[in-house]
Design a protein around this motif. Structure first.
Motif, PDB file in Angstrom:
ATOM      1  N   GLU A 131       0.899  -1.113   0.080  1.00  0.00           N
ATOM      2  CA  GLU A 131      -0.096  -0.042  -0.103  1.00  0.00           C
ATOM      3  C   GLU A 131       0.904   0.923  -0.149  1.00  0.00           C
ATOM      4  O   GLU A 131       1.993   1.136   0.177  1.00  0.00           O
ATOM      5  CB  GLU A 131      -0.954  -0.136   1.378  1.00  0.00           C
ATOM      6  N   PHE A 132       0.348   2.436  -0.279  1.00  0.00           N
ATOM      7  CA  PHE A 132       1.146   3.821  -0.242  1.00  0.00           C
ATOM      8  C   PHE A 132       0.484   4.723   0.536  1.00  0.00           C
ATOM      9  O   PHE A 132      -0.726   4.812   0.903  1.00  0.00           O
ATOM     10  CB  PHE A 132       1.252   4.219  -1.698  1.00  0.00           C
ATOM     11  N   THR A 133       1.104   5.354   1.469  1.00  0.00           N
ATOM     12  CA  THR A 133       0.894   6.421   2.363  1.00  0.00           C
ATOM     13  C   THR A 133       1.785   7.381   2.225  1.00  0.00           C
ATOM     14  O   THR A 133       2.772   7.428   1.962  1.00  0.00           O
ATOM     15  CB  THR A 133       0.680   5.738   3.633  1.00  0.00           C
ATOM     16  N   ALA A 134       1.112   8.569   2.926  1.00  0.00           N
ATOM     17  CA  ALA A 134       1.944   9.870   2.804  1.00  0.00           C
ATOM     18  C   ALA A 134       2.057  10.300   4.097  1.00  0.00           C
ATOM     19  O   ALA A 134       1.172   9.974   5.139  1.00  0.00           O
ATOM     20  CB  ALA A 134       1.372  11.030   2.117  1.00  0.00           C
ATOM     21  N   PRO A 135       3.250  10.808   4.665  1.00  0.00           N
ATOM     22  CA  PRO A 135       3.312  11.242   6.043  1.00  0.00           C
ATOM     23  C   PRO A 135       2.446  12.419   6.476  1.00  0.00           C
ATOM     24  O   PRO A 135       1.983  13.094   5.514  1.00  0.00           O
ATOM     25  CB  PRO A 135       4.587  12.123   6.064  1.00  0.00           C
ATOM     26  N   PRO A 136       1.929  12.426   7.537  1.00  0.00           N
ATOM     27  CA  PRO A 136       0.466  13.247   7.924  1.00  0.00           C
ATOM     28  C   PRO A 136       1.043  14.676   8.123  1.00  0.00           C
ATOM     29  O   PRO A 136       0.112  15.615   7.742  1.00  0.00           O
ATOM     30  CB  PRO A 136       0.073  12.614   9.237  1.00  0.00           C
ATOM     31  N   ASP A 137       2.166  15.115   8.213  1.00  0.00           N
ATOM     32  CA  ASP A 137       2.398  16.380   8.383  1.00  0.00           C
ATOM     33  C   ASP A 137       3.716  16.859   7.803  1.00  0.00           C
ATOM     34  O   ASP A 137       4.429  16.070   7.379  1.00  0.00           O
ATOM     35  CB  ASP A 137       2.473  16.937   9.870  1.00  0.00           C
ATOM     36  N   GLY A 138       4.154  18.191   7.671  1.00  0.00           N
ATOM     37  CA  GLY A 138       5.366  18.729   7.136  1.00  0.00           C
ATOM     38  C   GLY A 138       4.861  19.143   5.758  1.00  0.00           C
ATOM     39  O   GLY A 138       3.923  19.156   5.300  1.00  0.00           O
TER      40      GLY A 138
ATOM     41  N   LYS B 232       5.827 -15.905 -12.958  1.00  0.00           N
ATOM     42  CA  LYS B 232       4.595 -15.513 -12.753  1.00  0.00           C
ATOM     43  C   LYS B 232       4.436 -13.976 -12.879  1.00  0.00           C
ATOM     44  O   LYS B 232       3.340 -13.294 -13.426  1.00  0.00           O
ATOM     45  CB  LYS B 232       3.922 -16.162 -11.566  1.00  0.00           C
ATOM     46  N   LEU B 233       5.218 -13.418 -12.235  1.00  0.00           N
ATOM     47  CA  LEU B 233       5.282 -11.945 -12.066  1.00  0.00           C
ATOM     48  C   LEU B 233       5.541 -11.380 -13.495  1.00  0.00           C
ATOM     49  O   LEU B 233       4.941 -10.068 -13.813  1.00  0.00           O
ATOM     50  CB  LEU B 233       6.239 -11.208 -11.165  1.00  0.00           C
ATOM     51  N   THR B 234       6.352 -11.984 -14.394  1.00  0.00           N
ATOM     52  CA  THR B 234       6.792 -11.527 -15.554  1.00  0.00           C
ATOM     53  C   THR B 234       5.851 -11.896 -16.728  1.00  0.00           C
ATOM     54  O   THR B 234       6.148 -11.523 -17.979  1.00  0.00           O
ATOM     55  CB  THR B 234       8.284 -11.540 -15.927  1.00  0.00           C
TER      56      THR B 234
ATOM     57  N   ALA C 132      -7.496  -4.551 -16.386  1.00  0.00           N
ATOM     58  CA  ALA C 132      -7.900  -4.704 -15.145  1.00  0.00           C
ATOM     59  C   ALA C 132      -6.653  -4.411 -14.319  1.00  0.00           C
ATOM     60  O   ALA C 132      -6.758  -3.911 -13.018  1.00  0.00           O
ATOM     61  CB  ALA C 132      -8.264  -6.247 -14.801  1.00  0.00           C
ATOM     62  N   VAL C 133      -5.405  -4.805 -14.670  1.00  0.00           N
ATOM     63  CA  VAL C 133      -4.153  -4.729 -13.607  1.00  0.00           C
ATOM     64  C   VAL C 133      -3.911  -3.254 -13.538  1.00  0.00           C
ATOM     65  O   VAL C 133      -3.636  -2.676 -12.381  1.00  0.00           O
ATOM     66  CB  VAL C 133      -3.111  -5.332 -14.246  1.00  0.00           C
TER      67      VAL C 133
ATOM     68  N   ALA D 118       5.611  -2.216 -11.063  1.00  0.00           N
ATOM     69  CA  ALA D 118       5.816  -2.533  -9.735  1.00  0.00           C
ATOM     70  C   ALA D 118       6.195  -4.128 -10.071  1.00  0.00           C
ATOM     71  O   ALA D 118       6.994  -4.791  -9.162  1.00  0.00           O
ATOM     72  CB  ALA D 118       4.672  -2.542  -8.878  1.00  0.00           C
ATOM     73  N   ALA D 119       5.489  -4.838 -10.721  1.00  0.00           N
ATOM     74  CA  ALA D 119       5.559  -6.341 -10.877  1.00  0.00           C
ATOM     75  C   ALA D 119       6.991  -6.935 -11.393  1.00  0.00           C
ATOM     76  O   ALA D 119       7.678  -7.581 -11.208  1.00  0.00           O
ATOM     77  CB  ALA D 119       4.397  -6.911 -11.715  1.00  0.00           C
ATOM     78  N   ALA D 120       7.317  -6.018 -12.607  1.00  0.00           N
ATOM     79  CA  ALA D 120       8.783  -6.065 -13.168  1.00  0.00           C
ATOM     80  C   ALA D 120       9.833  -5.773 -11.918  1.00  0.00           C
ATOM     81  O   ALA D 120      10.664  -6.550 -11.924  1.00  0.00           O
ATOM     82  CB  ALA D 120       8.837  -5.279 -14.389  1.00  0.00           C
ATOM     83  N   GLU D 121       9.532  -4.654 -11.361  1.00  0.00           N
ATOM     84  CA  GLU D 121      10.723  -4.412 -10.316  1.00  0.00           C
ATOM     85  C   GLU D 121      10.654  -5.251  -9.341  1.00  0.00           C
ATOM     86  O   GLU D 121      11.830  -5.843  -8.725  1.00  0.00           O
ATOM     87  CB  GLU D 121      10.363  -3.177  -9.739  1.00  0.00           C
TER      88      GLU D 121
END
Length: 187
Positions: A27-34, A94-96, A107-108, A135-138
């Motif tokens: 998942e991705f998130t951002a820091p809440p402040d700054g 599978k990933l590639t 869909a991806v 992301a899958a290739a990385e």
């Protein structure tokens, strides 16, 4: 590598519940402040273990998952390097593997947009270029470069180590009503 042993141990042998599965997620998130908080997006990677059980109360299910994870760390240590390399090669394949049709490819990409756009496309961000299109290739490149020692060390540090971060979510019902300390048992 862990999905089948997890299912076999917790579902088949211990008969914890109908649903027993595991998967990698990010998942991705951002820091809440700054001042630049919206411009920074941080990945939060996780190993998810999901068990739906009517057989035991949630704290016992959580304890059994922890016991399995500790035993699986030992299993990895004893596993021949060739077997780990074979599992890694299968995962890379599978990933590639290219999508089989246009609908699968769409869909991806749509899944990535739905999942990451709120974090990546907010005010002050770089927008769609920040979405993890590759992301899958990385991940496949990273997996392909790892050996048994890397896997064992990472599993020990991240999954079962004392410094790990962990979220346990328990849902209680009429069969096992919540009493006391929640998922970690009585206080």
């Amino acid at each position: 590598m862990m999905r089948e042993p997890l299912f076999d141990t917790l579902r088949t042998k211990q008969q914890l519940g109908y649903v027993v599965t595991s998967y990698y997620d990010v998942e991705f998130t951002a820091p809440p402040d700054g001042p630049d908080a919206a411009a920074v997006v941080l990945p939060v990677e996780s190993l998810v273990v999901k068990v739906v059980s009517k057989a035991l109360p949630p704290p016992e299910v959580a304890a059994r998952v922890d016991a399995f994870l500790l035993s699986f760390a030992r299993t990895l240590e004893e596993m021949p390097g060739e077997e780990i390399a074979k599992g890694a090669a299968a995962l890379v394949e599978k990933l590639t593997r290219p999508p089989q049709n246009l609908g699968a490819e769409a869909a991806v990409h749509w899944g990535k947009i739905k999942k990451y756009a709120p974090e990546c496309c907010g005010a002050g961000s770089r927008g769609a270029e920040q979405l993890p299109w590759e992301a899958a290739a990385e991940l496949a490149d990273a997996v392909g470069g790892l050996g048994k020692d890397d896997l064992v060390r990472t599993f020990r540090e991240v999954v079962v180590g004392e410094g790990r971060s962990r979220v346990v979510s328990c849902v209680y019902g009429s069969q096992f009503p919540m009493s006391g300390g929640g998922c970690d048992g009585p206080e």
